[in-house]
Design an enzyme around this catalytic site. Structure first.
Site, PDB file in Angstrom:
ATOM      1  CG  ASN A 174      -0.179  -0.094   2.496  1.00  0.00           C
ATOM      2  OD1 ASN A 174       0.534   0.819   2.852  1.00  0.00           O
ATOM      3  ND2 ASN A 174      -0.303  -1.230   3.205  1.00  0.00           N
ATOM      4  CE  LYS A 223       8.973 -11.640 -13.845  1.00  0.00           C
ATOM      5  NZ  LYS A 223       9.831 -10.963 -14.791  1.00  0.00           N
ATOM      6  N   PRO A 269      -3.130 -11.695  10.701  1.00  0.00           N
ATOM      7  CG  PRO A 269      -1.137 -11.943  11.895  1.00  0.00           C
ATOM      8  CD  PRO A 269      -1.763 -12.219  10.558  1.00  0.00           C
ATOM      9  CG  ASP A 270      -6.545  -6.381  14.044  1.00  0.00           C
ATOM     10  OD1 ASP A 270      -5.670  -5.695  14.612  1.00  0.00           O
ATOM     11  OD2 ASP A 270      -7.611  -5.900  13.629  1.00  0.00           O
ATOM     12  CB  ILE A 271      -0.528  -6.316  14.845  1.00  0.00           C
ATOM     13  CG1 ILE A 271      -0.040  -7.130  13.634  1.00  0.00           C
ATOM     14  CG2 ILE A 271       0.579  -6.175  15.871  1.00  0.00           C
ATOM     15  CD1 ILE A 271       0.979  -6.421  12.770  1.00  0.00           C
ATOM     16  CE  LYS A 301     -10.849   1.184  11.201  1.00  0.00           C
ATOM     17  NZ  LYS A 301     -10.049   1.555  10.025  1.00  0.00           N
TER      18      LYS A 301
END
Ligand code: C5P
Length: 399
Positions: free
Chosen positions: A209, A288, A305-307, A337
């Site tokens: 990102n 590749k 995983p959501d750290i 959130k």
């Protein structure tokens, strides 16, 4: 404003970067500092005392033997009422002198006689900077508690390229501000995640990102300025780790998770700034992937995983701070959130405004409600966030 009323002695030594000192004195004066300028003889060959006098609004001092000084004690008196001495540019010769405790002109003498802190902004040719003698001097100066800001790498006035360029005036002002930050997190360990994660598809392609890491690094720097010991778990960025911060470099969300789990036990505060990929490729290819006969292909993804949620769910969690980059409905998403993650504090910003930019406008959400931090540099935002965290920690302690 942190610099209002601060009394600074600005020293200039010989170097072409002396022209940047004109901008520096102007910025410091504008920020409300009282700036007294002292120039070495060599500095006067690069920029005139008249220029520095006009910009500082005070007479400029150059001579150890000035008969106009009533008791001839300029070398002592000039620094006595100062909060900080900044020498910019600091030449290789000047640094060598300070490292050895030599005092053969006004500036070196008053530096030796100082009671306040000293910040040097080196400026010199790349070979002078790399010379073992300068390396030794820098080490010795740091050991003596002298702060050294920069230098930066880049093109040099001599036509060569490399380390030795003096920092820009605004960067030196940021270093001066750092000096005056209250030590709100002294004795605390702050763990921070920053930057993007990179989830491989094959050895050369990945899902990532647009996070630059700037906000997370600014939080690391601000926490360090506030006296905390700081661990920064960082995805790949182009940024240098702030001085004094321990950086652990990772690539994937799972590596970030592992690094956080290893460091979290003795952390008092966890600030999760990283833009962690929510999903990763199930079976990244070892080789590749070649363009083949297929007109389309499907990547199978699985959840990372959501750290932050993991850390917040620990038996004895540190004080957890989340970040949210939203593209719309900032407040509603942020509140939701914060609840979902079970954290006391969440900092939200608009992704389109924050990603990669040098400034930001955070809004903080906690039990007390919503607090806008206004718009400013990411470092300024980070300092405000750190102050907010420290205030919440102090309240928690009282309860
Ligand atoms: O809703 P979302 O999960 O994107 O919330 C963002 C916050 O959660 C950020 O503080 C981010 O660093 C953290 N996060 C995390 N691990 C993930 C995803 C997000 O720590 N896998």
């Amino acid at each position: 404003m942190t610099l209002k009323g601060k009394r600074i002695l600005l020293g200039l030594t010989g170097g072409i970067a002396a022209f940047k000192a004109a901008e520096l004195v102007r910025s410091l004066a504008k920020a409300g500092c009282d700036v007294r300028v002292v120039m070495s003889e060599a500095a006067c060959r690069f920029i005139t005392p008249v220029t520095m006098q006009a910009l500082s609004g005070q007479r400029v001092w150059t001579d150890l033997w000035d008969p106009g000084v009533p008791d001839n004690m300029a070398h002592i008196e000039l620094s006595r009422d100062r909060d900080l001495i900044v020498v910019a540019p600091a030449s290789a010769d000047f640094m060598a002198k300070v490292a050895r405790g030599l005092a053969d002109d006004l500036l070196s003498t008053l530096v030796l006689a100082r009671r306040c802190a000293l910040l040097l902004a080196p400026a010199m040719n790349v070979e002078m900077w790399n010379n073992p003698a300068t390396r030794r001097n820098v080490k010795r100066l740091r050991g003596d508690g002298v702060a050294i800001a920069g230098p930066a790498a880049g093109d040099q006035a001599c036509g060569e390229t490399g380390m030795g360029r003096m920092l820009e005036a605004r960067e030196i002002v940021a270093e001066v501000e750092a000096f005056f930050q209250p030590r709100l997190l002294a004795g605390r360990h702050v763990l921070i995640t920053a930057g993007p994660t990179v989830e491989p598809i094959d050895p050369v392609r990945a899902i990532t990102n647009a996070s630059s890491g700037k906000m997370g690094y600014a939080v690391a720097r601000a926490a360090n300025e506030a006296g905390a010991s700081v661990t920064l778990v960082s995805g790949p960025t182009a940024l240098e780790a702030p001085a004094g911060v321990r950086r652990i470099s990772v690539r994937t969300a799972r590596e970030m998770f592992d690094a956080v789990v290893k460091s979290v036990n003795d952390a008092d505060v966890f600030v999760s700034v990283a833009a962690v990929a929510d999903y990763r490729v199930v079976n990244p290819s070892a080789q590749k992937i070649k363009r083949g006969a297929r007109k389309a292909m499907t990547l199978e993804l699985t959840e990372n995983p959501d750290i932050l949620a993991h850390v917040a769910g620990l038996k004895k969690p540190p004080f957890c701070v989340g970040f949210a980059a939203e593209s719309e409905k900032l407040a509603a998403h942020a509140r939701q959130k914060r609840r979902r993650k079970g954290i006391p504090l969440l900092a939200a910003n608009l992704a389109q405004e924050a990603l990669g930019a040098d400034d930001n406008a955070l809004t903080l959400f906690d039990d007390a409600g919503e607090h806008s931090l206004g718009r400013s540099s990411k470092l300024e935002q980070a300092r405000k966030l750190v102050a907010h965290i420290a205030a919440m920690l102090a309240k928690k302690k009282k309860r």
